[in-house]
Write a protein that holds these residues in place. Structure first.
Motif, PDB file in Angstrom:
ATOM      1  N   ARG A 319       0.822  -1.213   0.000  1.00 46.41           N
ATOM      2  CA  ARG A 319       0.000   0.000   0.000  1.00 46.41           C
ATOM      3  C   ARG A 319       0.862   1.272   0.000  1.00 46.41           C
ATOM      4  O   ARG A 319       0.342   2.376  -0.023  1.00 46.41           O
ATOM      5  N   VAL A 320       2.178   1.107   0.030  1.00 51.17           N
ATOM      6  CA  VAL A 320       3.054   2.280   0.057  1.00 51.17           C
ATOM      7  C   VAL A 320       2.993   3.004  -1.284  1.00 51.17           C
ATOM      8  O   VAL A 320       2.955   2.383  -2.348  1.00 51.17           O
ATOM      9  N   THR A 321       2.955   4.325  -1.207  1.00 49.53           N
ATOM     10  CA  THR A 321       2.939   5.136  -2.424  1.00 49.53           C
ATOM     11  C   THR A 321       4.332   5.659  -2.725  1.00 49.53           C
ATOM     12  O   THR A 321       5.229   5.625  -1.878  1.00 49.53           O
ATOM     13  N   GLU A 322       4.516   6.151  -3.952  1.00 49.44           N
ATOM     14  CA  GLU A 322       5.804   6.726  -4.324  1.00 49.44           C
ATOM     15  C   GLU A 322       6.144   7.911  -3.433  1.00 49.44           C
ATOM     16  O   GLU A 322       7.306   8.113  -3.061  1.00 49.44           O
ATOM     17  N   ARG A 323       5.135   8.708  -3.093  1.00 49.14           N
ATOM     18  CA  ARG A 323       5.369   9.863  -2.230  1.00 49.14           C
ATOM     19  C   ARG A 323       5.814   9.429  -0.839  1.00 49.14           C
ATOM     20  O   ARG A 323       6.766   9.992  -0.278  1.00 49.14           O
ATOM     21  N   GLU A 324       5.155   8.424  -0.282  1.00 48.30           N
ATOM     22  CA  GLU A 324       5.536   7.942   1.051  1.00 48.30           C
ATOM     23  C   GLU A 324       6.952   7.384   1.035  1.00 48.30           C
ATOM     24  O   GLU A 324       7.736   7.635   1.955  1.00 48.30           O
ATOM     25  N   ARG A 325       7.240   6.644   0.005  1.00 49.13           N
ATOM     26  CA  ARG A 325       8.595   6.098  -0.126  1.00 49.13           C
ATOM     27  C   ARG A 325       9.614   7.232  -0.221  1.00 49.13           C
ATOM     28  O   ARG A 325      10.662   7.207   0.417  1.00 49.13           O
ATOM     29  N   GLU A 327       9.390  10.454   0.781  1.00 47.75           N
ATOM     30  CA  GLU A 327       9.535  11.220   2.015  1.00 47.75           C
ATOM     31  C   GLU A 327      10.352  10.439   3.052  1.00 47.75           C
ATOM     32  O   GLU A 327      11.144  11.021   3.795  1.00 47.75           O
ATOM     33  N   HIS A 328      10.169   9.125   3.072  1.00 44.32           N
ATOM     34  CA  HIS A 328      10.970   8.300   3.985  1.00 44.32           C
ATOM     35  C   HIS A 328      12.440   8.353   3.596  1.00 44.32           C
ATOM     36  O   HIS A 328      13.322   8.494   4.453  1.00 44.32           O
ATOM     37  N   GLU A 329      12.739   8.282   2.311  1.00 43.63           N
ATOM     38  CA  GLU A 329      14.132   8.336   1.855  1.00 43.63           C
ATOM     39  C   GLU A 329      14.777   9.663   2.242  1.00 43.63           C
ATOM     40  O   GLU A 329      15.956   9.699   2.607  1.00 43.63           O
ATOM     41  N   VAL A 330      14.023  10.748   2.195  1.00 46.24           N
ATOM     42  CA  VAL A 330      14.565  12.048   2.593  1.00 46.24           C
ATOM     43  C   VAL A 330      14.939  12.034   4.073  1.00 46.24           C
ATOM     44  O   VAL A 330      15.999  12.550   4.470  1.00 46.24           O
ATOM     45  N   ARG A 331      14.089  11.459   4.889  1.00 42.69           N
ATOM     46  CA  ARG A 331      14.390  11.367   6.323  1.00 42.69           C
ATOM     47  C   ARG A 331      15.625  10.503   6.564  1.00 42.69           C
ATOM     48  O   ARG A 331      16.473  10.815   7.401  1.00 42.69           O
ATOM     49  N   LEU A 393      13.285  22.750  -0.594  1.00 37.85           N
ATOM     50  CA  LEU A 393      13.132  23.934  -1.434  1.00 37.85           C
ATOM     51  C   LEU A 393      12.181  23.733  -2.615  1.00 37.85           C
ATOM     52  O   LEU A 393      11.487  24.671  -3.029  1.00 37.85           O
ATOM     53  N   ARG A 394      12.157  22.512  -3.175  1.00 38.43           N
ATOM     54  CA  ARG A 394      11.356  22.303  -4.389  1.00 38.43           C
ATOM     55  C   ARG A 394      10.242  21.273  -4.197  1.00 38.43           C
ATOM     56  O   ARG A 394       9.501  20.992  -5.139  1.00 38.43           O
ATOM     57  N   ASP A 395      10.153  20.720  -2.981  1.00 39.12           N
ATOM     58  CA  ASP A 395       9.135  19.711  -2.682  1.00 39.12           C
ATOM     59  C   ASP A 395       9.207  18.530  -3.648  1.00 39.12           C
ATOM     60  O   ASP A 395       8.197  17.953  -4.052  1.00 39.12           O
TER      61      ASP A 395
END
Length: 404
Positions: A319-325, A327-331, A393-395
């Motif tokens: 159920r993981v989305t590309e966005r969730e993945r 944002e986790h990688e950024v953390r 800066l660019r989201d």
């Protein structure tokens, strides 16, 4: 190893996260006894891997129905930190083992996941990996029902002490990477004794020649009828292994601080012009220990928080989305950057408060810096900071690659 052996069969298997961390602390204490000698000799760590097996740590992530610990990644990361505090090499080996054990869940089909985890957990098998994505140096040939691996990998961490090796190569005539798990003693795998770096000396990260290693298509991870089914979860191998890096860096840093603390308490002499009888009373010594410890605690807390955040993904992988993945990688990138800087600062900084005599090779205090310096060059930390900056800066989230 020259440590006293423990009969782990007579001890109760841990059932909680804290119990497993306590078990890791026991193992770490054994590893610490002859860590300096072991680092100097640079021998293949067969006994140390046997200790990881006998203590049950290799089964931490395995299903309980097969005798595993049934634990989750936050516990695995803490266990890696405990082991790395005594020996960075063994901490890395254990962390990589956890990643390659988990690789079936990341990439494999349900049937492959079940088979691999039952086999590895029941038999307490240890994983290594011949995976180096920067080089297109292993070619896979399709021969009907089987595929054949040929080539050479310049790095193959842990494989000489492993029972199972994860192979990776590119299918001939395509850009498709294919992973497969094979016995480490399979004919055609030759592990080279050519790892001769200044740090992480016992990780057995030398090269491997792969000559005609034949694997059934049914064992090609995630492939069904020669077709791979992509999942966002497939790309979680990068943030997961990067958190492994973070935690053995922090473990090494803690080991350096603890070793230095003991030295300062027991051996350091106060400066003859400082006006203090004991080194532990000198204000600048207190300041440095307070500064370094505060920084370590802060990054440990961030590392634990990021690991907890990933549980949502690991518990519901489809159920993981590309966005969730992303944002986790950024953390993960953020804590990787901080852990790199703090570990390097601590492992070098401890010499400021231990004194000239602490540089004696018999003390082995240099091994902590050598270990951190060696592995933190795995991928440029500047690109981790860049991921964070681009997001802020660019989201924009990072595009999944072999390193992001």
């Amino acid at each position: 190893m020259t440590t006293t052996e423990t009969d782990w069969s007579k001890t109760e298997t841990p059932t909680t996260a804290e119990g497993w961390v306590s078990r890791a602390a026991e193992v770490s204490a054994l590893l610490a006894v002859d860590a300096v000698t072991r680092d100097k000799e640079g021998k293949t760590p067969y006994a140390e891997v046997r200790l990881l097996k006998d203590s049950g740590l290799v089964t931490l992530l395995g299903p309980t129905e097969h005798g595993g610990g049934g634990q989750e990644w936050p516990t695995a990361y803490r266990v890696v930190r405990e082991i790395a505090a005594a020996d960075g090499s063994i901490g890395q080996l254990l962390g990589y083992h956890y990643l390659w054990f988990w690789a079936a869940r990341l990439v494999g089909t349900p049937e492959q996941i079940t088979a691999v985890e039952e086999l590895a957990t029941t038999n307490r098998l240890f994983f290594g990996g011949a995976v180096n994505p920067r080089d297109s140096d292993v070619t896979i040939t399709d021969e009907g029902d089987t595929i054949v691996y040929n080539g050479r990998k310049s790095f193959s961490t842990g494989s000489r002490v492993s029972d199972l090796t994860v192979l990776e190569g590119v299918l001939e005539g395509t850009d498709k990477h294919v992973f497969a798990i094979v016995p480490s003693d399979i004919p055609g795998l030759t592990f080279h004794d050519d790892w001769d770096n200044i740090g992480q000396r016992l990780t057995e990260s030398g090269g491997v020649t792969i000559d005609g290693v034949r694997v059934d298509w049914a064992s090609a991870a995630g492939y069904v009828d020669k077709t791979f089914t992509p999942r966002v979860y497939n790309t979680l191998n990068v943030p997961t292994i990067q958190l492994v890096f973070v935690n053995f860096y922090l473990g090494i840093a803690r080991g350096a601080l603890e070793t230095a603390r003991t030295y300062t308490r027991e051996k350091s002499r106060s400066w003859l012009h400082g006006g203090y009888e004991r080194a532990v009373d000198e204000p600048y010594v207190l300041d440095v220990y307070g500064d370094l410890t505060s920084k370590l605690w802060a990054v440990e807390a961030l590392a634990d928080r990021v690991a907890e955040e990933a549980l949502v993904i690991h518990r519901a992988p489809d159920r993981v989305t590309e966005r969730e993945r992303g944002e986790h990688e950024v953390r993960v990138a953020a804590v990787k950057a901080r852990a790199t800087d703090v570990a390097l600062e601590i492992t070098a900084g401890v010499f400021e408060v231990t004194g000239a005599r602490a540089t004696a090779s018999s003390e082995g205090l240099d091994r902590f810096w050598r270990n951190v310096r060696t592995h933190t060059l795995h991928d440029p930390v500047a690109y981790k900071r860049r991921e964070v900056g681009v997001f802020v800066l660019r989201d924009e989230i990072p595009e999944p690659t072999w390193y992001s």
